[in-house]
Motif scaffolding. Sequence first.
Motif, short mmCIF file in Angstrom:
data_model
loop_
_atom_site.label_atom_id
_atom_site.label_comp_id
_atom_site.label_asym_id
_atom_site.label_seq_id
_atom_site.Cartn_x
_atom_site.Cartn_y
_atom_site.Cartn_z
N GLN A 445 36.81 29.29 50.77
CA GLN A 445 36.08 29.30 49.88
C GLN A 445 35.65 30.71 49.25
OE1 GLN A 445 32.37 27.17 50.68
NE2 GLN A 445 31.49 27.54 48.61
N GLU A 446 35.14 31.68 50.44
CA GLU A 446 34.66 33.00 50.18
C GLU A 446 36.03 33.70 49.70
OE1 GLU A 446 33.73 34.73 54.04
OE2 GLU A 446 31.76 33.66 53.98
N ALA A 447 37.41 33.47 50.11
CA ALA A 447 38.29 34.11 49.77
C ALA A 447 38.67 33.81 47.90
CB ALA A 447 39.74 33.89 50.19
N ASP A 448 38.41 32.39 47.61
CA ASP A 448 38.45 31.99 46.30
C ASP A 448 37.19 32.58 45.49
OD1 ASP A 448 40.68 30.30 47.07
OD2 ASP A 448 39.30 28.51 47.36
N ILE A 449 36.14 32.71 46.00
CA ILE A 449 35.33 33.42 45.27
C ILE A 449 35.60 34.96 44.95
CG2 ILE A 449 32.73 34.09 45.49
CD1 ILE A 449 32.13 31.72 46.99
N ARG A 453 36.16 36.83 41.51
CA ARG A 453 35.52 37.97 41.15
C ARG A 453 36.63 38.95 40.61
NH1 ARG A 453 32.17 37.43 45.85
NH2 ARG A 453 33.62 39.23 46.61
N PHE A 454 37.82 39.00 41.60
CA PHE A 454 38.87 39.93 41.04
C PHE A 454 39.35 39.64 39.57
CE2 PHE A 454 43.28 41.19 41.19
CZ PHE A 454 43.27 42.60 41.38
N GLU A 455 39.51 38.43 39.64
CA GLU A 455 40.26 37.88 37.87
C GLU A 455 39.09 38.31 37.08
OE1 GLU A 455 41.40 33.95 38.59
OE2 GLU A 455 43.24 34.36 39.64
N ALA A 456 37.84 38.14 37.28
CA ALA A 456 36.98 38.39 36.29
C ALA A 456 36.85 39.90 35.95
CB ALA A 456 35.52 37.88 36.80
#
Length: 804
Positions: A445-449, A453-456
Amino acid sequence: MVAWLEKIKQGFTWNYQGGVHPETNKQLINCEKPEWLANPEYLTIPVQQHIGSAAKLLVVVGQKVLRGQALNESQFYQAPPVHASCSGTIVAIEPRVTAHASAIPELAIVIKVDEQQRDAVWPAPLSQNQQTPELICQRVHQSGIAGMGGAGFPTALKISPHKPLDILIINGAECEPYITADDCLMRNYPAEVIKGVQILQTALQPKLTIIAIENDKPEAIEALSKHTNDSIIIRSIPTKYPSGGEKQLIEILTGQQVTASQLPIDLGMLVQNVGTAYAVHRAVDIGEPLISRIVTIAGDLVEQPANYWLPLGTSVAHILSEKLQVANNTPTIMGGSMMGFMLPNNQAPIVKTSNCLIVNHPQAAATESPCIRCGECAQACPMGLLPQQLYWFSQADELNKARSYNMMDCIECGACAFVCPSQISLVQHYRTAKAKIRAEDLAKQEADIAKQRFEARLARLEKDKLERKAKHQQAALRRQEQTNANSSANKPDPVAAALARVKQSKAQAPAAIQTTSGEWIPDNQQAIAEREARKQQRRLAKEQGLKASSDSNETQAESHSDKAKSSNPAVAAAIARAKAKKLAATDTAQTETPVANDTKVAATTKSTNPAVAAAIARAKAKKLAATDTVQTETPVADDTKVAVKAKSTNPAVAAAIARAKAKKLGATDAAQTETPVASDAKVAATTKSTNPAVAAAVARAKAKKLAATDAAQTETSVANDTKVAVKAKSTNPAVAAAIARAKAKKLAATDTAQTEMPVADDAKVTATTKSTNPAVAAAVARAKAKAKKRAEQTKPQETKPNDQ
């Protein structure tokens, strides 16, 4: 939906897969109205007694608190506060052992209980008109109520407005062995339980409300039936473990299954415990927060098992000492015999989810045996899982396979371990594996977040890039419009002018050439040529400076020549010419003519005729003794070399040459043309080589003339002249002077175009003459004898020879 609800109202029940029937051990427990246990000396109240996050502390050490006073607060329903169970003074806020199998200390507030309890402090009750869903949720949250059936989920968060609710289920099954806290509550406080259920109905507005009770609790069913109404259905269900589980109870009452990825609210259902309903009644109708609860105390060591009201925060050790008179370290299980856990320390406190304490005789831990694959665990599992496979996956840390076998659906009821003939603690293995899976899920979940953030960020950067591009395009359009406007107004475009300058500078840049490695580099040949030209200019300037210095030195030499001409103009002229030639190759101070070449020639001559060399050495010593110390030193480097060479090879010839020169010089005009010394040396060498007799006569004339020379003859100051004079004195100053005068006379009559022969050649000719003409050598010896006689008559001051 209506037909389904009608079936439920009519009393239909369903069954669920698995389940076991363990010994309940409830028949001997006293379920009469519970007693209040004496207050302990200290209360340990953990700040987090629920599933969720801890609230913000409101108290500090040393502060006085009253019973019911909030110790922390939060505006979020997932963080219900805790309250002081008794009045007292806060003595510590620090990590303490808590009611958990891990024995990990948690932050707790320690209160020293006052002997005289003061009045309690809590908010006023909500009137009937104030009991709206929003106010009820707020009051429940402020009272710190959490699920009291064992899960500890925040009640305010659970009953807050959400999806429409079809069925509200009040869980009174209490299926686990030994536990009778809910049974005791329903028997002795049925009206309060029903009032709490009605408040929940007001907050949730369900279509149907059911109170489910196992059929082994007839007294509780009867007591509640007397205070219920038509909006509440009391349903008796079969006694079976784990019928009190949330999912199992929903399946029994409605026939619907709740998967691991679902919540009961997704199916339009909600389950609350009877103890939670009672706590809601106390919070809303009285204002009392959750500061106490009923706890069952049972076990082999308990003579009179019963239920007691206990303040939250009371230590298990205090309970054992008050009711059982047993040691404080007696092993105690918190919870039932199926899902309870052994306390690591009896200093652990009673919390909101504590419903039972079992005190048995100490027993050795059961020895696990290898699994025999009997399959009893699979038959007993109420969730329809394969406990045997989950056990293998847990042992091997194959978490992905365990997940694929729906391990997260396990409710940890312990039915599998109860029926296992190998006495394997299956539930403990499942709990460990589930904890690892949750950790992996949290990391994912933290990696997905982080990925989001990176994609954003990439999207934001791309957006900024497009915006900048659009701005540049707009600026370019504006510049184009301005250029067009300037063109129409005959004004130069500044941007175009700048671009033109850049192009011009690039065009003037050196061309690129390709190296052997294939790399293209700028062609700097023109720059290199310009740099070399600058270097050549600097070298020319330096040479011109040296030439000017040479001219200055020549001027100085001429001034010295003028002084010398006062005594002998011919010699002075020869000296001046020699100086001018030598200064070009001398040192920066004043060029000194080396005598190395003369010395070498003399050494060569001596090496060929030792007798002659010895005679020359003796003659030199005699001549030096007769030489006046202040005699004028006439020094031309080249002439000196010739004279030395002549003496070293044929003294007779040298003496003759000197006499001839003396005669010639006497008749020479003072302003006679100055012939270079180099030419004189060559003429002298030529004369010597053709007529040895003449050379001897010259030498004798020179010797006579030198004897009459003024002792105070002018001394030439040039360093080269001094060196040459030293050389002349060391051999025969008189002969040297005669040679110089003879040279001056001969040079006047010598053809100017005569070929100049090197001094080295002259030396060789002289050496050859000496070796082939013994008469000349005899003449030289006679001249030396005469010179010695004159020296003895004049008795001059001795001078140390320094030419060797």
